[in-house]
Design a protein around this motif. Structure first.
Motif, PDB file in Angstrom:
ATOM      1  N   VAL A   8       4.299   8.569  -2.186  1.00 12.98           N
ATOM      2  CA  VAL A   8       3.297   7.895  -1.357  1.00 12.98           C
ATOM      3  C   VAL A   8       1.918   8.350  -1.817  1.00 12.98           C
ATOM      4  CG1 VAL A   8       2.423   7.531   0.975  1.00 12.98           C
ATOM      5  CG2 VAL A   8       4.895   7.756   0.581  1.00 12.98           C
ATOM      6  N   PHE A   9       1.162   7.408  -2.370  1.00 16.05           N
ATOM      7  CA  PHE A   9      -0.183   7.704  -2.855  1.00 16.05           C
ATOM      8  C   PHE A   9      -1.190   7.519  -1.729  1.00 16.05           C
ATOM      9  CE2 PHE A   9       2.230   6.670  -6.621  1.00 16.05           C
ATOM     10  CZ  PHE A   9       1.813   7.645  -7.518  1.00 16.05           C
ATOM     11  N   GLU A  10      -2.317   8.197  -1.844  1.00 12.76           N
ATOM     12  CA  GLU A  10      -3.397   8.082  -0.856  1.00 12.76           C
ATOM     13  C   GLU A  10      -3.806   6.617  -0.714  1.00 12.76           C
ATOM     14  OE1 GLU A  10      -5.826   9.384   1.999  1.00 12.76           O
ATOM     15  OE2 GLU A  10      -4.921  10.906   0.745  1.00 12.76           O
ATOM     16  N   PHE A  11      -3.909   6.159   0.525  1.00 14.87           N
ATOM     17  CA  PHE A  11      -4.352   4.786   0.761  1.00 14.87           C
ATOM     18  C   PHE A  11      -5.750   4.590   0.190  1.00 14.87           C
ATOM     19  CE2 PHE A  11      -0.643   4.297   3.053  1.00 14.87           C
ATOM     20  CZ  PHE A  11      -0.558   3.087   3.727  1.00 14.87           C
ATOM     21  N   GLU A  12      -6.011   3.380  -0.261  1.00 13.83           N
ATOM     22  CA  GLU A  12      -7.292   3.033  -0.865  1.00 13.83           C
ATOM     23  C   GLU A  12      -8.016   2.014   0.011  1.00 13.83           C
ATOM     24  OE1 GLU A  12      -5.736   3.550  -5.470  1.00 13.83           O
ATOM     25  OE2 GLU A  12      -6.206   1.542  -4.757  1.00 13.83           O
ATOM     26  N   ASP A  53       5.001  13.633  -1.768  1.00 17.65           N
ATOM     27  CA  ASP A  53       3.563  13.533  -1.543  1.00 17.65           C
ATOM     28  C   ASP A  53       2.868  13.405  -2.894  1.00 17.65           C
ATOM     29  OD1 ASP A  53       0.918  13.750  -0.838  1.00 17.65           O
ATOM     30  OD2 ASP A  53       1.155  15.599   0.295  1.00 17.65           O
ATOM     31  N   ALA A  54       2.249  12.255  -3.117  1.00  6.78           N
ATOM     32  CA  ALA A  54       1.557  12.003  -4.381  1.00  6.78           C
ATOM     33  C   ALA A  54       0.044  12.030  -4.213  1.00  6.78           C
ATOM     34  CB  ALA A  54       2.000  10.654  -4.945  1.00  6.78           C
ATOM     35  N   VAL A  55      -0.413  12.445  -3.017  1.00  5.41           N
ATOM     36  CA  VAL A  55      -1.836  12.407  -2.698  1.00  5.41           C
ATOM     37  C   VAL A  55      -2.661  13.224  -3.690  1.00  5.41           C
ATOM     38  CG1 VAL A  55      -3.550  13.085  -0.960  1.00  5.41           C
ATOM     39  CG2 VAL A  55      -1.498  11.842  -0.280  1.00  5.41           C
ATOM     40  N   HIS A  56      -2.154  14.355  -4.118  1.00  6.34           N
ATOM     41  CA  HIS A  56      -2.931  15.215  -5.012  1.00  6.34           C
ATOM     42  C   HIS A  56      -2.490  15.113  -6.471  1.00  6.34           C
ATOM     43  CE1 HIS A  56      -4.857  16.821  -1.503  1.00  6.34           C
ATOM     44  NE2 HIS A  56      -3.673  17.072  -0.966  1.00  6.34           N
TER      45      HIS A  56
END
Length: 145
Positions: A8-12, A53-56
């Protein structure tokens, strides 16, 4: 079946409003983070997904255009994280009271599109983005299985 591993990547943010800005302001970044967290919570709670978690993660392959516009560059990133699928979330701001929330799920193996989901938020403030994500997860993505 074993849970699907999903990055899950950070929403844009896509801002098409009259007062649109090139970059999200601090409050909008907070709302985007809340939307991302909500997506992760809903996926975990379903029991059908293992959230990665792909946010970082390093998204330099998106070259400043965002993952939503990078032509599938999220797939190799998700694959390198050990995921089966990638989720890119986008909040589109049309005006101060009109938004859309959408996500795109793709295969980490080949970048192929698995599914897309979207919903409109009318007369809503940006703090409602996470509520839009929750509704979309519960009533579309997770309800379809």
């Amino acid at each position: 079946a074993p849970p699907i591993k999903i990055a899950v990547f950070e929403f844009e943010l896509e801002d098409f409003s009259a007062a649109g800005q090139a970059k999200a302001v601090a409050a909008e970044n907070s709302y985007l983070s809340q939307a991302t967290d909500e997506a992760e919570q809903q996926l975990r709670a379903s029991g059908r997904y293992t959230v990665i978690d792909a946010v970082h993660s390093d998204i330099s392959a998106a070259k400043g255009q965002g993952l939503r516009n990078c032509g599938g560059c999220e797939a190799p990133i998700a694959l390198s994280l050990g995921a089966d699928q990638a989720l890119i979330g986008v909040v589109t701001k049309i005006s101060m009271t009109e938004y859309t929330v959408r996500f795109r799920i793709s295969s980490a193996q080949d970048g192929g599109l698995i599914s897309t989901y979207s919903t409109d938020l009318r007369m809503g403030a940006d703090y409602s983005w996470s509520r839009g994500v929750r509704w979309l997860m519960q009533n579309r993505m997770l309800a379809s299985k």
